[in-house]
Design an enzyme around this catalytic site. Structure first.
Site, PDB file in Angstrom:
ATOM      1  N   LYS A   1       0.823  -1.219   0.000  1.00 53.06           N
ATOM      2  CA  LYS A   1       0.000   0.000   0.000  1.00 53.06           C
ATOM      3  C   LYS A   1       0.859   1.273   0.000  1.00 53.06           C
ATOM      4  CE  LYS A   1      -2.065  -1.914   3.575  1.00 53.06           C
ATOM      5  NZ  LYS A   1      -1.711  -3.328   3.393  1.00 53.06           N
ATOM      6  N   ILE A   2       1.862   1.314   0.884  1.00 53.08           N
ATOM      7  CA  ILE A   2       2.686   2.535   0.975  1.00 53.08           C
ATOM      8  C   ILE A   2       3.614   2.651  -0.235  1.00 53.08           C
ATOM      9  CG2 ILE A   2       4.441   3.758   2.345  1.00 53.08           C
ATOM     10  CD1 ILE A   2       3.164   2.406   4.847  1.00 53.08           C
TER      11      ILE A   2
ATOM     12  N   THR B   1      11.483   4.517   5.853  1.00 50.92           N
ATOM     13  CA  THR B   1      10.341   4.832   6.721  1.00 50.92           C
ATOM     14  C   THR B   1       9.653   3.530   7.132  1.00 50.92           C
ATOM     15  OG1 THR B   1       8.829   5.056   4.849  1.00 50.92           O
ATOM     16  CG2 THR B   1       9.873   7.085   5.628  1.00 50.92           C
TER      17      THR B   1
ATOM     18  N   ARG C   1      10.995   0.055   8.896  1.00 53.44           N
ATOM     19  CA  ARG C   1      11.377  -0.275  10.274  1.00 53.44           C
ATOM     20  C   ARG C   1      12.898  -0.172  10.358  1.00 53.44           C
ATOM     21  NH1 ARG C   1       6.996   0.585  11.547  1.00 53.44           N
ATOM     22  NH2 ARG C   1       5.455  -0.709  12.608  1.00 53.44           N
TER      23      ARG C   1
ATOM     24  N   ASP D   1      13.134   7.666   9.168  1.00 53.35           N
ATOM     25  CA  ASP D   1      12.080   7.984  10.136  1.00 53.35           C
ATOM     26  C   ASP D   1      12.044   6.907  11.213  1.00 53.35           C
ATOM     27  OD1 ASP D   1       9.726   9.507  10.976  1.00 53.35           O
ATOM     28  OD2 ASP D   1       8.583   7.718  10.411  1.00 53.35           O
TER      29      ASP D   1
ATOM     30  N   GLU E   1      15.444   2.677  18.182  1.00 54.15           N
ATOM     31  CA  GLU E   1      14.600   3.846  18.462  1.00 54.15           C
ATOM     32  C   GLU E   1      13.809   3.718  19.758  1.00 54.15           C
ATOM     33  OE1 GLU E   1      12.048   3.696  14.877  1.00 54.15           O
ATOM     34  OE2 GLU E   1      10.370   3.375  16.246  1.00 54.15           O
TER      35      GLU E   1
ATOM     36  N   HIS F   1      10.049   8.762  13.922  1.00 55.11           N
ATOM     37  CA  HIS F   1       8.897   7.887  13.648  1.00 55.11           C
ATOM     38  C   HIS F   1       7.588   8.696  13.588  1.00 55.11           C
ATOM     39  CE1 HIS F   1       7.882   3.368  13.782  1.00 55.11           C
ATOM     40  NE2 HIS F   1       6.933   4.008  13.134  1.00 55.11           N
ATOM     41  N   GLN F   2       7.595   9.693  12.725  1.00 50.03           N
ATOM     42  CA  GLN F   2       6.416  10.554  12.616  1.00 50.03           C
ATOM     43  C   GLN F   2       5.715  10.426  11.262  1.00 50.03           C
ATOM     44  OE1 GLN F   2       8.697  14.593  12.511  1.00 50.03           O
ATOM     45  NE2 GLN F   2       6.966  14.920  11.162  1.00 50.03           N
ATOM     46  N   ALA F   3       6.205   9.491  10.423  1.00 51.99           N
ATOM     47  CA  ALA F   3       5.648   9.415   9.063  1.00 51.99           C
ATOM     48  C   ALA F   3       4.137   9.181   9.082  1.00 51.99           C
ATOM     49  CB  ALA F   3       6.355   8.324   8.267  1.00 51.99           C
ATOM     50  N   PHE F   4       3.675   8.420  10.067  1.00 52.14           N
ATOM     51  CA  PHE F   4       2.233   8.098  10.134  1.00 52.14           C
ATOM     52  C   PHE F   4       1.412   9.264  10.677  1.00 52.14           C
ATOM     53  CE2 PHE F   4       1.281   7.957  14.670  1.00 52.14           C
ATOM     54  CZ  PHE F   4       2.560   8.078  15.194  1.00 52.14           C
TER      55      PHE F   4
HETATM   56  P1  NAI Z   1       1.851  -3.828   2.872  1.00 50.23           P
HETATM   57  O1  NAI Z   1       1.665  -5.122   3.590  1.00 50.23           O
HETATM   58  O2  NAI Z   1       0.721  -3.245   2.118  1.00 50.23           O
HETATM   59  O3  NAI Z   1       3.092  -3.971   1.854  1.00 50.23           O
HETATM   60  C1  NAI Z   1       4.322  -4.493   2.217  1.00 50.23           C
HETATM   61  C2  NAI Z   1       4.906  -5.133   0.965  1.00 50.23           C
HETATM   62  O4  NAI Z   1       6.259  -5.521   1.261  1.00 50.23           O
HETATM   63  C3  NAI Z   1       4.179  -6.410   0.517  1.00 50.23           C
HETATM   64  O5  NAI Z   1       3.811  -6.286  -0.842  1.00 50.23           O
HETATM   65  C4  NAI Z   1       5.193  -7.519   0.740  1.00 50.23           C
HETATM   66  O6  NAI Z   1       5.077  -8.569  -0.221  1.00 50.23           O
HETATM   67  C5  NAI Z   1       6.496  -6.757   0.588  1.00 50.23           C
HETATM   68  N1  NAI Z   1       7.637  -7.417   1.161  1.00 50.23           N
HETATM   69  C6  NAI Z   1       7.714  -8.220   2.244  1.00 50.23           C
HETATM   70  N2  NAI Z   1       8.975  -8.627   2.442  1.00 50.23           N
HETATM   71  C7  NAI Z   1       9.724  -8.073   1.455  1.00 50.23           C
HETATM   72  C8  NAI Z   1      11.099  -8.112   1.125  1.00 50.23           C
HETATM   73  N3  NAI Z   1      11.968  -8.806   1.851  1.00 50.23           N
HETATM   74  N4  NAI Z   1      11.520  -7.414   0.039  1.00 50.23           N
HETATM   75  C9  NAI Z   1      10.656  -6.696  -0.709  1.00 50.23           C
HETATM   76  N5  NAI Z   1       9.333  -6.622  -0.430  1.00 50.23           N
HETATM   77  C10 NAI Z   1       8.875  -7.296   0.634  1.00 50.23           C
HETATM   78  O7  NAI Z   1       2.405  -2.807   3.982  1.00 50.23           O
HETATM   79  P2  NAI Z   1       2.383  -1.220   3.957  1.00 50.23           P
HETATM   80  O8  NAI Z   1       1.116  -0.728   4.547  1.00 50.23           O
HETATM   81  O9  NAI Z   1       2.772  -0.742   2.608  1.00 50.23           O
HETATM   82  O10 NAI Z   1       3.531  -0.881   5.023  1.00 50.23           O
HETATM   83  C11 NAI Z   1       4.889  -1.221   4.792  1.00 50.23           C
HETATM   84  C12 NAI Z   1       5.671  -1.054   6.082  1.00 50.23           C
HETATM   85  O11 NAI Z   1       5.763   0.329   6.416  1.00 50.23           O
HETATM   86  C13 NAI Z   1       5.009  -1.676   7.330  1.00 50.23           C
HETATM   87  O12 NAI Z   1       5.314  -3.060   7.450  1.00 50.23           O
HETATM   88  C14 NAI Z   1       5.614  -0.883   8.464  1.00 50.23           C
HETATM   89  O13 NAI Z   1       6.775  -1.530   8.939  1.00 50.23           O
HETATM   90  C15 NAI Z   1       5.995   0.451   7.824  1.00 50.23           C
HETATM   91  N6  NAI Z   1       5.214   1.563   8.349  1.00 50.23           N
HETATM   92  C16 NAI Z   1       5.887   2.643   8.867  1.00 50.23           C
HETATM   93  C17 NAI Z   1       5.188   3.718   9.387  1.00 50.23           C
HETATM   94  C18 NAI Z   1       5.876   4.943   9.918  1.00 50.23           C
HETATM   95  O14 NAI Z   1       5.228   5.787  10.563  1.00 50.23           O
HETATM   96  N7  NAI Z   1       7.174   5.120   9.696  1.00 50.23           N
HETATM   97  C19 NAI Z   1       3.719   3.706   9.436  1.00 50.23           C
HETATM   98  C20 NAI Z   1       3.115   2.550   8.791  1.00 50.23           C
HETATM   99  C21 NAI Z   1       3.852   1.511   8.296  1.00 50.23           C
END
Ligand code: NAI
Length: 345
Positions: free
Chosen positions: A154-155, A232, A234, A258, A263, A295-298
Site C-alpha cells: 500500500k505505501i 520509513t 522499520r 524515520d 529507536e 517515527h512521525q511518518a504516520f
Molecule cells: P503492505 O503489507 O501493504 O506492503 C508491504 C509489501 O512488502 C508487501 O507487498 C510484501 O510482499 C512486501 N515485502 C515483504 N517482504 C519483502 C522483502 N523482503 N523485500 C521486498 N518486499 C517485501 O504494507 P504497507 O502498509 O505498505 O507498510 C509497509 C511497512 O511500512 C510496514 O510493514 C511498516 O513496517 C511500515 N510503516 C511505517 C510507518 C511509519 O510511521 N514510519 C507507518 C506505517 C507503516
C-alpha cells in the site's frame, strides 16, 4: 471492555477518547511503554492496547496472560515487536490496524527525499540568519531520475504514484507483483538491479526475519555511488553501522530515516535536556546529508482518526466473539508478508 492503553501521548488520548464516544469502553491511559517492569499495570485488563515500541516478548506476555489479558490491540500495522508464538501458546489474540493512511507515510518519505535533495533544512536556517548564499544547496531534478521502491504494497504504491507524477522512472522489488504498481509503470526487478540503477532507494517492506538488515554492507556496496537511501519502514531493515561506514566513505550520497534500529530508547520522548548515549545515532546526527525524523511518518490527523477507529472496531469485534478480520498469526511473521495478489513471481 476495560482497555489498558500503553505508551499514551496526549494525541493518543484525544483520538482514542474521541472515537470511543458512544462505544462505552473503559479506557485507562498509561504513559509508560509496555515492558516487563510495567506489565503488571495491565492486571485485570482483558485488552491491552500498544504501539510500535512496546515490548511484547514471551516474558511480558506471560505476565499479561497471568493478569487476565486475552487481547493485544496494536495501534499500528507492523507487528515485529510481538512474540506471536507466545501469544498463541498463551491463548492471547492479536489485532492490528493493517492500513490507516498509506498516504501519510508515502508523503513523508517523499518529503524527506525533497528535503535531502533541495536542502530545505539548511535553506530555512540560512535565510533566517540573513544568509542568502546558494553555495552547498545544489540539488537535482527528480524528473528523469530512477526511484527504487522496495516493497510494492500500500505505501510503496502511494510513493510510486507521487514519484511517477514527478516524472521518475520506477523500479520495484517485492516477492509479489502488485498490478497497481505495474499500472503506474513500475518495473519489477531483482533487489541487486534495483540497487545498482536507482538514484533514490526507498524501503516500504515489513520487518520480518527475512528482511532484517536487508540493506547491509554488501547491499550498500551495490548501490549507485551517491544515491539516496530512505527508510520509513522499520529501523532494522538497515544495518545502521554499515550505513555510517558508507556515509563516511562518501559512497552513500544521502540518508533519510524515520525509523531507527534502537529507536525504542529514544523516540516519542523529549530528551532535549538529557545526554544521548547511543553513539551510532549521535554519529548519524553529525552528517550534513542525513535527515532523521522520530517515527512521525504516520502522524497525520487522517491516520490518527483511522487508527483510533479501527483499533476500537477490532476490540469490539473481539468482545462480540466475531471473526477478527485484522487478526495477526505466527504464520504471518514466519513468512514474507504480502496481501493476496493475483499474480505471483
Ligand atoms: P503492505 O503489507 O501493504 O506492503 C508491504 C509489501 O512488502 C508487501 O507487498 C510484501 O510482499 C512486501 N515485502 C515483504 N517482504 C519483502 C522483502 N523482503 N523485500 C521486498 N518486499 C517485501 O504494507 P504497507 O502498509 O505498505 O507498510 C509497509 C511497512 O511500512 C510496514 O510493514 C511498516 O513496517 C511500515 N510503516 C511505517 C510507518 C511509519 O510511521 N514510519 C507507518 C506505517 C507503516
Amino acid at each position: 471492555m476495560k482497555i489498558a492503553v500503553f505508551s499514551t501521548k496526549p494525541y493518543d488520548r484525544e483520538f482514542l477518547s474521541g472515537s470511543n464516544a458512544g462505544r462505552g469502553n473503559e479506557l485507562h491511559y498509561f504513559e509508560p511503554a509496555l515492558a516487563q517492569e510495567t506489565a503488571r499495570l495491565a492486571e485485570g485488563f482483558p485488552t491491552v492496547c500498544v504501539f510500535v515500541n512496546d515490548r511484547l516478548d514471551a516474558e511480558v506476555l506471560e505476565t499479561l496472560a497471568g493478569g487476565g489479558t486475552r487481547l493485544i490491540a496494536l495501534r499500528c500495522a507492523g507487528f515485529n515487536n510481538v512474540d506471536l508464538e507466545a501469544t498463541e501458546r498463551l491463548g492471547i489474540r492479536v489485532v492490528r490496524v493493517p492500513a490507516y493512511s498509506p498516504y501519510s507515510v508515502a508523503e513523508h518519505a517523499v518529503g524527506m527525499m525533497l528535503t535531502l535533495n533541495r536542502k530545505f533544512h539548511k535553506a530555512y536556517n540560512r535565510v533566517r540568519e540573513g544568509n542568502f548564499s546558494l553555495d552547498g544547496l545544489l540539488g537535482f531534478d527528480f524528473h528523469g531520475r530512477t526511484a527504487g521502491i522496495v516493497g510494492s504494497g500500500k505505501i510503496g504504491v502511494c510513493t510510486a504514484r507521487i514519484l511517477a507524477g514527478f516524472g521518475c522512472r520506477i523500479l520495484t522489488h517485492d516477492p509479489y507483483e502488485n498490478p497497481e504498481m505495474k499500472g503506474l509503470g513500475g518495473r519489477y526487478v531483482s533487489l541487486d538491479e534495483l540497487l545498482a540503477e536507482s538514484d533514490i532507494v526507498t524501503l516500504h517492506c515489513p520487518l520480518t526475519p527475512q528482511s532484517h538488515h536487508l540493506v547491509d554492507a554488501s547491499r550498500l556496496a551495490k548501490m549507485k555511488p551517491g544515491a539516496m537511501l530512505i527508510n520509513t519502514g522499520r529501523g532494522a531493515l538497515v544495518d545502521t553501522r554499515a550505513v555510517v561506514h558508507s556515509l563516511k566513505s562518501g559512497r552513500l550520497g544521502a540518508l533519510g530515516i524515520d525509523v531507527y534500529e534502537e529507536e525504542g530508547e529514544l523516540f516519542f520522548r523529549d530528551l532535549s535536556s538529557e545526554l544521548i548515549l547511543d553513539d551510532v545515532f549521535s554519529r548519524l546526527l553529525t552528517f550534513p546529508n542525513v535527515l532523521i525524523t522520530g517515527h512521525q511518518a504516520f502522524f497525520t490527523k487522517n491516520a490518527m482518526e483511522e487508527i483510533a477507529t479501527v483499533t476500537l472496531d477490532n476490540i469490539g469485534a473481539f468482545e462480540r466473539g466475531e471473526k477478527l478480520a485484522n487478526g495477526v498469526s505466527a504464520a504471518q511473521l514466519a513468512t514474507t508478508v504480502a496481501p493476496p495478489r493475483p499474480s505471483r513471481k
